[in-house]
Each structure stands twice: as C-alpha cells, then as structure tokens.
Design a protein around this motif. Structure first.
Motif, PDB file in Angstrom:
ATOM      1  N   LEU A  28      37.414  39.163  36.439  1.00  0.00           N
ATOM      2  CA  LEU A  28      36.888  37.860  36.819  1.00  0.00           C
ATOM      3  C   LEU A  28      36.612  37.054  35.553  1.00  0.00           C
ATOM      4  O   LEU A  28      35.779  37.440  34.722  1.00  0.00           O
ATOM      5  N   ALA A  29      37.325  35.944  35.399  1.00  0.00           N
ATOM      6  CA  ALA A  29      37.134  35.065  34.247  1.00  0.00           C
ATOM      7  C   ALA A  29      36.072  34.018  34.553  1.00  0.00           C
ATOM      8  O   ALA A  29      35.871  33.622  35.698  1.00  0.00           O
ATOM      9  N   GLY A  30      35.378  33.554  33.509  1.00  0.00           N
ATOM     10  CA  GLY A  30      34.429  32.455  33.645  1.00  0.00           C
ATOM     11  C   GLY A  30      33.127  32.816  34.319  1.00  0.00           C
ATOM     12  O   GLY A  30      32.349  31.927  34.672  1.00  0.00           O
ATOM     13  N   VAL A  31      32.860  34.096  34.486  1.00  0.00           N
ATOM     14  CA  VAL A  31      31.571  34.520  35.044  1.00  0.00           C
ATOM     15  C   VAL A  31      30.493  34.343  33.976  1.00  0.00           C
ATOM     16  O   VAL A  31      30.695  34.683  32.805  1.00  0.00           O
ATOM     17  N   GLN A  32      29.343  33.823  34.369  1.00  0.00           N
ATOM     18  CA  GLN A  32      28.240  33.619  33.423  1.00  0.00           C
ATOM     19  C   GLN A  32      27.393  34.882  33.326  1.00  0.00           C
ATOM     20  O   GLN A  32      26.784  35.301  34.297  1.00  0.00           O
ATOM     21  N   VAL A  33      27.365  35.470  32.137  1.00  0.00           N
ATOM     22  CA  VAL A  33      26.533  36.646  31.883  1.00  0.00           C
ATOM     23  C   VAL A  33      25.319  36.185  31.078  1.00  0.00           C
ATOM     24  O   VAL A  33      25.458  35.492  30.059  1.00  0.00           O
TER      25      VAL A  33
END
Length: 227
Positions: A28-33
């Motif tokens: 999953l790209a662009g997930v905010q961690v």
C-alpha cells in the motif's frame, strides 16, 4: 532503497521502519505512518509509505514512540480514513529502533483493544406491531441481510452478511462490518421489515446505503425499521 527493503525485518538502532500491505499482502503506497512521541506534545514523526509499501524514519532521540498507520481512500464519492492493524502495538525507545509492519484489515479486533476495524449498521426499530397492539418488538429479534453492491473499500469482493442484531456501546445493530456499499433488507422473526435511512426518505422493502462519517475514523449506516 532495495538494500534497506531487503533487511526490513532487522532492527536498526535509531530507525523505525516497516512495510504496509492490504489483506492480500499487496503493498500500500501513500499510507500515513505516525510515530507518536510520548514525551513531547505535538512533535510526532510522520512519513508516507513508498510505492512498494515501505517506510523509514530516524528516531534517534531520547524518548519513546508508539506507531500507528492510516489509509485514506475515496470511495463512492466519500473520503474514508481507516486505521491499519500493526504486527506489534508496543511502544519502543527511539535510540533502540524498531520494525513495525501494518496490514489493512476490514474487520476484527483492534490490537489496542479499542473496538474493531469494521463499522456498524445501527437500527432504530418502530416497536409497534400492527397485528398485535399489545406487542412490543425487541431489537434482538431483527435480522439484517447486507449484500455488497460492488467491491468493498479495499477493492476486494465482499460476501453477503446475514446476522441478528446485537447491542454494543454504539447501539443496536450489526457490528464489525467492512466498509462498502450494501443492499439491505431486514426481517423480524421471519417477517419482512420496511427499511429507510434514519430521519429521511420513505420506507421500502430494501435500500442501498453507504457508510456515513460520524466523526474522523468512525463510519455508520443508520436505519429506521418498521413492520
């Protein structure tokens, strides 16, 4: 980055890293961690995942961090932000470093013990029975059938859910439901119930409904039911 990705399972001093995937193991790209600095207010570390679902951030400061991840998606004209499931929910010391991987789970208990990953379809039942003026209908005798209309929010194919109403702190209804668009019917001890969105529209034998935002990260479908 390939060398770092290959060693993502190895803890590096002063570094937080990991990978984020969906329920099928796809990145999953662009997930905010977010690494929450538990000593200093409003000094969190925020980093997005790359195209392969990996992230990495320096944490070499004398404090502890707790890590969360949130995926945001546009779905049927609405925006949903959903917390992901960590493989390890423990805090860690910044200089020690840590690996924290996340999975997008649509249902199931949260690792922090604060509820579930799914959402609630809540019912507001007209307790009158037209065939028996002395009767008082009970929520727990309502059964809902939720049939997905198209893919769920993560793009997967959902399954039809048929379940009796139960009560939680949110209210009566069916709980821990994957976010999606559903065709909804209801019965009361086998008798068809009429359905409509709460506080609007007309009763019908079935409706198609989306989850609505109650507050950030909380989504519900609210129904009125009547015999």
């Amino acid at each position: 980055m390939s060398g770092e990705q290959a060693g993502v399972g190895e803890i590096e001093p002063g570094v937080l890293k990991g990978r984020v995937v969906d329920g099928e193991g796809k990145p999953l790209a662009g997930v905010q961690v977010v690494a929450d600095n538990q000593l200093l207010y409003n000094s969190n570390l925020i980093v997005p995942t790359d195209a392969d679902g990996f992230y990495r951030v320096e944490t070499n400061v004398a404090t502890t961090f707790h890590v969360t991840a949130t995926v945001t998606r546009q779905y049927n004209g609405q925006t949903y932000s959903l917390d992901l499931a960590p493989d390890d929910d423990n805090s860690f010391a910044g200089p020690t470093g840590a690996v924290r991987n996340f999975t997008w789970k649509l249902t199931g208990q949260r690792a922090d013990g604060l509820g579930v990953h799914g959402s609630s379809v809540l019912i507001y039942l007209d307790y009158r029975d037209p065939q028996d003026p002395e009767a008082y209908l009970q929520d727990e005798n309502v059964e809902l059938t939720l049939t997905p209309e198209g893919p769920l929010i993560d793009g997967s194919q959902g399954s039809t859910i048929t379940r009796k109403s139960s009560r939680t702190g949110d209210g009566s209804g069916v709980h821990d439901v994957p976010v999606g668009r559903y065709r909804i019917t209801a019965t009361y001890e086998g008798r068809p119930l009429r359905v409509k969105p709460r506080n609007r529209g007309e009763y019908a034998p079935e409706i198609v409904a989306d989850f609505e935002t109650i507050m950030t990260g909380v989504y519900q479908i609210n129904l009125e039911l009547a015999l």
